[in-house]
Design an enzyme around this catalytic site. Structure first.
Site, PDB file in Angstrom:
ATOM      1  N   HIS A 185      40.485 107.897 -49.917  1.00  0.00           N
ATOM      2  CA  HIS A 185      41.096 107.745 -48.591  1.00  0.00           C
ATOM      3  C   HIS A 185      41.345 109.127 -48.006  1.00  0.00           C
ATOM      4  O   HIS A 185      41.644 110.074 -48.734  1.00  0.00           O
ATOM      5  CB  HIS A 185      42.411 106.955 -48.701  1.00  0.00           C
ATOM      6  CG  HIS A 185      42.932 106.544 -47.361  1.00  0.00           C
ATOM      7  ND1 HIS A 185      43.633 107.409 -46.552  1.00  0.00           N
ATOM      8  CD2 HIS A 185      42.811 105.386 -46.676  1.00  0.00           C
ATOM      9  CE1 HIS A 185      43.929 106.777 -45.417  1.00  0.00           C
ATOM     10  NE2 HIS A 185      43.444 105.559 -45.468  1.00  0.00           N
TER      11      HIS A 185
ATOM     12  N   GLU B 199      36.240 106.271 -41.497  1.00  0.00           N
ATOM     13  CA  GLU B 199      37.573 106.457 -40.892  1.00  0.00           C
ATOM     14  C   GLU B 199      37.746 107.910 -40.426  1.00  0.00           C
ATOM     15  O   GLU B 199      38.154 108.765 -41.217  1.00  0.00           O
ATOM     16  CB  GLU B 199      38.671 106.184 -41.932  1.00  0.00           C
ATOM     17  CG  GLU B 199      38.805 104.774 -42.375  1.00  0.00           C
ATOM     18  CD  GLU B 199      40.227 104.461 -42.835  1.00  0.00           C
ATOM     19  OE1 GLU B 199      40.710 103.377 -42.494  1.00  0.00           O
ATOM     20  OE2 GLU B 199      40.853 105.294 -43.517  1.00  0.00           O
TER      21      GLU B 199
HETATM   22  O1  G3P Z   1      43.475 102.935 -44.579  1.00  0.00           O
HETATM   23  C1  G3P Z   1      43.546 102.545 -43.250  1.00  0.00           C
HETATM   24  C2  G3P Z   1      43.793 103.633 -42.352  1.00  0.00           C
HETATM   25  O2  G3P Z   1      43.764 104.927 -42.750  1.00  0.00           O
HETATM   26  C3  G3P Z   1      43.746 103.380 -40.921  1.00  0.00           C
HETATM   27  O3  G3P Z   1      45.051 103.568 -40.522  1.00  0.00           O
HETATM   28  O4  G3P Z   1      47.010 103.186 -39.178  1.00  0.00           O
HETATM   29  O5  G3P Z   1      44.879 103.866 -38.095  1.00  0.00           O
HETATM   30  O6  G3P Z   1      45.099 101.566 -39.059  1.00  0.00           O
HETATM   31  P1  G3P Z   1      45.530 103.009 -39.111  1.00  0.00           P
END
Ligand code: G3P
Length: 224
Positions: free
Chosen positions: A94, A142
Site C-alpha cells: 500500500h 492508487e
Molecule cells: O487503500 C485505499 C486507499 O488508499 C484509498 O483511500 O481514502 O482515498 O479511499 P481513500
C-alpha cells in the site's frame, strides 16, 4: 484460490472512526449489505483485529504482510498467522506501507501457496508494469496524491486506469485491476468500471461516511 471477480475492498486503515467496537459495527454493516445484494465486499481492518472480525463471516484481508519467517520473529505480520486468524488474503505494498519489490514477489507466491489472495498496490504506471509481472490476484492502481482527497482517480486521472488495464493485460491474462484513491460515490465506481477496472479499493469514502451501511450499499450496488 481467488474466487473474487469484482470486489469492493474497504481498507479501514487506522482511522479513529473504526477503533474499538466500531470495527465490529462496520463489518456487520458490510455483512448485512452483502446478505442483501450478494456483492463481493472485502474488509481490510487493522491486523490486530483480524481474529475478532473474521468471526463475523465477512471476507477479511490484512492491510499488510511482512516477508518474515513463521517461528521466532517478533513484531511482524506474516501470512501464515493472519490466515490462522481468519484472513483470506492481504493487501501488499500500500502506498502508506511500501516494501521492496523482491519482498512483494515472495509474498505473492507465499500467499498463493497458502490459498490466500494478494492485492498488490501500485502508485504509478511504472509500478503497474513491474508488479503485474509477479501475477498477484489483484493489482490496485492508487495515485498517492489523490488518496483521502475525495477527488476520484476515475474522474481526475482516467487515463491512469485505462493505461494500467492495458499494461496489466500485456503482462498477464489473470491479474485483475482494482482502482482506488478518492472514490466517494457510485458515479466514481461506474466511471472506474467503464475504464476497465474490475473492482474498487476504498477507505475514507466509506469510513468517514455518516452511514456506513448506506454508503457500502450505494457503492457495491453498481459492481457486478
Ligand atoms: O487503500 C485505499 C486507499 O488508499 C484509498 O483511500 O481514502 O482515498 O479511499 P481513500
Amino acid at each position: 484460490m481467488n474466487t473474487f471477480s469484482n470486489p469492493l475492498v474497504i481498507n479501514l486503515k487506522n482511522y479513529n472512526e473504526i477503533s474499538g467496537d466500531n470495527s465490529i459495527k462496520i463489518v456487520e454493516d458490510a455483512k448485512n449489505v452483502s446478505l442483501l445484494n450478494h456483492k463481493e465486499i472485502i474488509i481490510a481492518p487493522p491486523p490486530s483485529s483480524i481474529l475478532t472480525l473474521s468471526k463475523i463471516k465477512v471476507p477479511i484481508v490484512s492491510q499488510h504482510v511482512d516477508d518474515a519467517s513463521l517461528g521466532a520473529t517478533t513484531g511482524f505480520i506474516i501470512p501464515e498467522i493472519v490466515k490462522s486468524y481468519g484472513a483470506i488474503g492481504s493487501i501488499i505494498n500500500h502506498s502508506e506501507h511500501k516494501i521492496e519489490h523482491s519482498q512483494i514477489r515472495n509474498l505473492v507466491r507465499r500467499l498463493r501457496d497458502l490459498n490466500m489472495i494478494s492485492i498488490v498496490c501500485a502508485d504509478d504506471l511504472n509500478e503497474v508494469e513491474a508488479l503485474s509481472q509477479f501475477s498477484p490476484d489483484f493489482l490496485a492502481i492508487e495515485p498517492p496524491e489523490l488518496i483521502g482527497k475525495g477527488i476520484a482517480v476515475s474522474k481526475a486521472n482516467p487515463s491512469i486506469i485505462k493505461d494500467s488495464v492495458q499494461v496489466v493485460k500485456e503482462n498477464s491474462s489473470t491479474v485483475k485491476v482494482l482502482c482506488g484513491a478518492g472514490i466517494v460515490d457510485k458515479t466514481d465506481v461506474e466511471k472506474a468500471l467503464e475504464l476497465g477496472a474490475e473492482g474498487i479499493l476504498i477507505s475514507s469514502g466509506v469510513v468517514k461516511s455518516p452511514s456506513w451501511y448506506n454508503k457500502i450499499l450505494e457503492l457495491s450496488s453498481v459492481l457486478k
